[in-house]
Design a protein around this motif. Structure first.
Motif, short mmCIF file in Angstrom:
data_model
loop_
_atom_site.label_atom_id
_atom_site.label_comp_id
_atom_site.label_asym_id
_atom_site.label_seq_id
_atom_site.Cartn_x
_atom_site.Cartn_y
_atom_site.Cartn_z
N HIS A 36 -13.23 -73.24 -59.44
CA HIS A 36 -11.98 -73.85 -58.97
C HIS A 36 -11.15 -72.83 -58.19
N SER A 37 -10.11 -73.35 -57.54
CA SER A 37 -9.11 -72.48 -56.93
C SER A 37 -7.73 -72.94 -57.38
N MET A 38 -6.78 -72.03 -57.29
CA MET A 38 -5.41 -72.34 -57.74
C MET A 38 -4.43 -71.90 -56.67
N PRO A 39 -3.32 -72.64 -56.50
CA PRO A 39 -2.28 -72.20 -55.56
C PRO A 39 -1.73 -70.83 -55.98
N HIS A 40 -1.38 -70.04 -55.01
CA HIS A 40 -0.82 -68.72 -55.33
C HIS A 40 0.41 -68.85 -56.22
N GLU A 41 1.20 -69.89 -55.98
CA GLU A 41 2.43 -70.06 -56.77
C GLU A 41 2.14 -70.30 -58.24
N ALA A 42 0.91 -70.74 -58.57
CA ALA A 42 0.57 -71.01 -59.97
C ALA A 42 0.55 -69.74 -60.80
N VAL A 43 0.31 -68.60 -60.17
CA VAL A 43 0.27 -67.34 -60.91
C VAL A 43 1.45 -66.44 -60.56
N ALA A 44 2.39 -66.97 -59.79
CA ALA A 44 3.53 -66.16 -59.36
C ALA A 44 4.35 -65.66 -60.53
N SER A 45 4.40 -66.43 -61.61
CA SER A 45 5.22 -66.04 -62.77
C SER A 45 4.38 -65.50 -63.92
N VAL A 46 3.08 -65.32 -63.68
CA VAL A 46 2.18 -64.83 -64.73
C VAL A 46 1.92 -63.35 -64.50
N SER A 100 1.14 -56.76 -63.12
CA SER A 100 0.46 -57.31 -61.95
C SER A 100 0.04 -58.75 -62.18
N ARG A 101 0.02 -59.51 -61.11
CA ARG A 101 -0.38 -60.92 -61.21
C ARG A 101 -1.90 -61.03 -61.20
N PRO A 102 -2.44 -61.95 -61.98
CA PRO A 102 -3.90 -62.14 -61.95
C PRO A 102 -4.35 -62.80 -60.65
N GLU A 103 -5.53 -62.43 -60.20
CA GLU A 103 -6.14 -63.06 -59.03
C GLU A 103 -7.22 -64.05 -59.45
N ILE A 104 -7.76 -63.81 -60.64
CA ILE A 104 -8.79 -64.67 -61.23
C ILE A 104 -8.34 -65.06 -62.63
N VAL A 105 -8.46 -66.33 -62.96
CA VAL A 105 -8.17 -66.79 -64.33
C VAL A 105 -9.44 -67.41 -64.90
N LEU A 106 -9.90 -66.86 -66.02
CA LEU A 106 -11.06 -67.41 -66.71
C LEU A 106 -10.58 -68.30 -67.84
N GLY A 107 -11.11 -69.53 -67.90
CA GLY A 107 -10.74 -70.46 -68.95
C GLY A 107 -11.92 -70.80 -69.83
N ASP A 108 -11.78 -70.53 -71.12
CA ASP A 108 -12.83 -70.88 -72.09
C ASP A 108 -12.25 -71.64 -73.28
N ARG A 166 -7.08 -64.35 -68.86
CA ARG A 166 -7.89 -65.33 -69.57
C ARG A 166 -7.00 -66.43 -70.17
N ASN A 167 -7.29 -67.67 -69.80
CA ASN A 167 -6.66 -68.87 -70.37
C ASN A 167 -5.19 -69.05 -70.03
N THR A 168 -4.63 -68.19 -69.21
CA THR A 168 -3.24 -68.34 -68.79
C THR A 168 -3.14 -68.14 -67.28
N PRO A 169 -2.69 -69.18 -66.56
CA PRO A 169 -2.12 -70.44 -67.03
C PRO A 169 -3.12 -71.60 -67.16
N PHE A 170 -4.41 -71.33 -66.98
CA PHE A 170 -5.41 -72.41 -67.04
C PHE A 170 -6.49 -72.07 -68.06
N ALA A 189 -19.42 -73.04 -71.38
CA ALA A 189 -18.73 -73.52 -70.18
C ALA A 189 -17.52 -72.65 -69.93
N ILE A 190 -17.47 -72.06 -68.75
CA ILE A 190 -16.37 -71.17 -68.38
C ILE A 190 -15.79 -71.64 -67.06
N GLN A 191 -14.50 -71.85 -67.03
CA GLN A 191 -13.81 -72.23 -65.81
C GLN A 191 -13.31 -70.98 -65.09
N ILE A 192 -13.53 -70.95 -63.79
CA ILE A 192 -13.04 -69.85 -62.96
C ILE A 192 -12.03 -70.41 -61.97
#
Length: 287
Positions: free
Chosen positions: A164-174, A180-188, A215-219, A237-240
């Motif tokens: 998957h991909s996420m809008p940059h704004e989705a990690v702006a507050s993470v 530093s802001r994450p560029e990759i979020v792994l969801g398990d 990992r798992n934040t915000p997705f 199953a791992i979401q990227i």
């Protein structure tokens, strides 16, 4: 004529238990759908994981199949259960309990795209909703199930990488440790969908390529990871989620100047992930 719901890009030699899938990069927008929508042909693409299928196109070269949806996410969301029907959009559907995804307009047939913009005026018939599920959702998930079953039969395990991909704004507050802001979020799903050691190794592969990972934040993962993640059965199953701003212009929905450089960085990660399914492979059929 009904168009195919997905494409499978198969390797010449299946040499890993890993399966890559891109459920949200479909961009086959039927004319009737765009004409019916309140949105123009550009705005309706705002929920699309544009170019994710291109980013992972090298997977078959490393021995792993790549499943790509053709239907756009605005038409039907493959990362939702077939039963997640929205009573505010579909005639004859009763509200059953509280589902926050459906309530926000993001059921299996979305009512809105990004930023809550309505797709339709009025409701659609239950027959139309069922038709979309039958002709897009069911074939895609049947294909995904079969790919995972094949992996399990051949290697004794299956590893699904849901891309998957996420809008940059989705990690702006993470923020990660260090600010530093994450560029990759792994969801398990907080360990429920995949073995922790496996996810550790995937995270390490991204880190070696210079990516900031959380990992798992915000997705944490949605229907796909919940449905297919069965680590006790050796099915993981791992979401990227990838920050779109790294490789595309989010306003224009076009690849940016860094697209090929980013894709080359990701290519090394894809190679390492496929090796995770090859290192422990055990050709059950040969035993």
């Amino acid at each position: 004529m009904q168009k195919q719901a997905y494409h499978i890009f198969a390797p010449k030699n299946r040499r890993t238990s890993v399966v890559f899938a891109s459920p949200h990069s479909g961009n086959d927008y039927p004319d009737w759908f765009v004409q019916r929508s309140l949105l123009n042909a550009h705005t309706i693409r705002s929920s699309e994981d544009a170019f994710v299928d291109k980013l992972f196109a090298d997977a078959p070269g490393f021995g792993a199949p790549l499943l790509v949806a053709t239907a756009p996410r605005a038409l039907l969301d493959l990362n939702r259960a077939a039963e997640e029907l929205d009573p505010a959009l579909i005639q004859g559907v009763r509200k059953v309990g509280h589902n926050p995804r459906v309530a926000s307009g993001l059921g299996v047939i979305p009512r809105v795209v990004a930023n809550g913009r309505a797709i339709y005026h009025g409701k659609m018939s239950r027959a139309e909703a069922d038709h979309r599920v039958d002709h897009y959702w069911r074939p895609y998930h049947t294909a995904l199930t079969n790919l995972l079953k094949t992996a399990h039969a051949k290697f004794g395990e299956a590893i699904l990488i849901d891309c998957h991909s996420m809008p940059h704004e989705a990690v702006a507050s993470v923020s990660r440790r260090g600010g530093s802001r994450p560029e990759i979020v792994l969801g398990d799903r907080f360990g429920a969908a995949a073995d922790v050691d496996l996810v550790d190794q995937i995270e390490a592969a991204f880190a070696r390529a210079g990516f900031r990972v959380s990992r798992n934040t915000p997705f944490a993962g949605a229907y796909v990871t919940q449905q297919y993640g069965r680590p006790h059965r050796r099915q993981h199953a791992i979401q990227i989620e990838i920050d779109r701003s790294l490789y595309m212009d989010e306003v224009e929905i076009t690849p940016n100047a860094d697209f090929e450089t980013f894709r080359n960085r990701l290519r090394g990660v894809i190679s390492e992930i496929t090796e995770l399914g090859a290192d422990t492979q055990k050709d059950v059929a040969a035993e």
